[in-house]
Design a protein around this motif. Sequence first.
Motif, PDB file in Angstrom:
ATOM      1  N   LEU A 165       0.819  -1.211   0.000  1.00  0.00           N
ATOM      2  CA  LEU A 165       0.000   0.000   0.000  1.00  0.00           C
ATOM      3  C   LEU A 165       0.853   1.262   0.000  1.00  0.00           C
ATOM      4  CD1 LEU A 165      -2.892  -0.886   2.493  1.00  0.00           C
ATOM      5  CD2 LEU A 165      -3.150  -0.277   0.079  1.00  0.00           C
ATOM      6  N   GLY A 169       1.182   3.324  -3.310  1.00  0.00           N
ATOM      7  CA  GLY A 169       0.457   4.569  -3.116  1.00  0.00           C
ATOM      8  C   GLY A 169       1.303   5.791  -3.397  1.00  0.00           C
ATOM      9  N   TYR A 173       0.569   6.412  -7.303  1.00  0.00           N
ATOM     10  CA  TYR A 173      -0.751   7.033  -7.192  1.00  0.00           C
ATOM     11  C   TYR A 173      -0.682   8.460  -6.647  1.00  0.00           C
ATOM     12  CZ  TYR A 173      -5.775   7.445  -6.476  1.00  0.00           C
ATOM     13  OH  TYR A 173      -7.075   7.857  -6.533  1.00  0.00           O
ATOM     14  N   LEU A 174      -0.227   8.632  -5.422  1.00  0.00           N
ATOM     15  CA  LEU A 174      -0.274   9.959  -4.799  1.00  0.00           C
ATOM     16  C   LEU A 174       0.665  10.965  -5.449  1.00  0.00           C
ATOM     17  CD1 LEU A 174      -0.510   8.991  -1.012  1.00  0.00           C
ATOM     18  CD2 LEU A 174      -2.355   9.736  -2.530  1.00  0.00           C
ATOM     19  N   PHE A 185      -4.713   0.806  -9.461  1.00  0.00           N
ATOM     20  CA  PHE A 185      -3.904   0.839  -8.246  1.00  0.00           C
ATOM     21  C   PHE A 185      -4.326  -0.263  -7.280  1.00  0.00           C
ATOM     22  CE2 PHE A 185      -4.019   2.301  -3.781  1.00  0.00           C
ATOM     23  CZ  PHE A 185      -2.666   2.281  -3.514  1.00  0.00           C
ATOM     24  N   THR A 189      -2.001  -3.460  -6.234  1.00  0.00           N
ATOM     25  CA  THR A 189      -1.653  -3.618  -4.825  1.00  0.00           C
ATOM     26  C   THR A 189      -2.106  -4.970  -4.283  1.00  0.00           C
ATOM     27  OG1 THR A 189      -1.783  -1.223  -4.463  1.00  0.00           O
ATOM     28  CG2 THR A 189      -1.931  -2.640  -2.518  1.00  0.00           C
TER      29      THR A 189
END
Length: 223
Positions: A165, A169, A173-174, A185, A189
Amino acid sequence: MSETEHPSLPAIEFKFLILLSVFISCMSFINVVSAKLWSFAGLTISGGIMAYWLTFPITDVVGEIFGRKRAFFVVWMGLLANVIVLSLSQIAIQLPPAAIYQDQESLAKVLGAVPVIVLASLLAYLVAQMHDVWAFDFWRRRTGGKHLWLRNNLSTIVSQLLDSLVFNGIAFYLFAAERMPLSAFVAMTLGYWLFKLVIALIDTPVVYLLVAWLQPKKAQAAG
């Protein structure tokens, strides 16, 4: 190697140093081979998984025999090894290549660090390993030091999820230059986590073997 050959170092401490050396070696190896990607069941996986899976049973075993503080110490030494290898790698890349050296570009591709990936990797490592040590100790107290197989798996399974994660992440993603869709995502994951979950279940015999190597009577009691 017998204890009499190292009068100033008890045998169990000597074995701890071996485990610590293996742990640090694994973390250093991960930095070198993580750029290698391979495929399994439709997943694209970093070559670093070859060594990363071994770090969790080592911290569990250290926590089992030496306690939580010693296990945290191993985690911090692993982080230090990570930072040192990453730093020296970047320095090596920046050194002016000799005229006869033709692999500068390849070296930079393999060892070059993308800041977001480095941040994601270090934070994921720290969160997952710290949780693993804490969770293993938590379940150790809850079970009265029994059911080693259960404690090993409960701590590692959740820690591996946190690792996936945090890394995915941050990296994809972030803070990614091009954020992947949330569905992609989640799928990536969960795929990584399930792959690591299988490895976590398989590493249980390794934990028992290491505990027996350190303290045979402890292995029997913890079963």
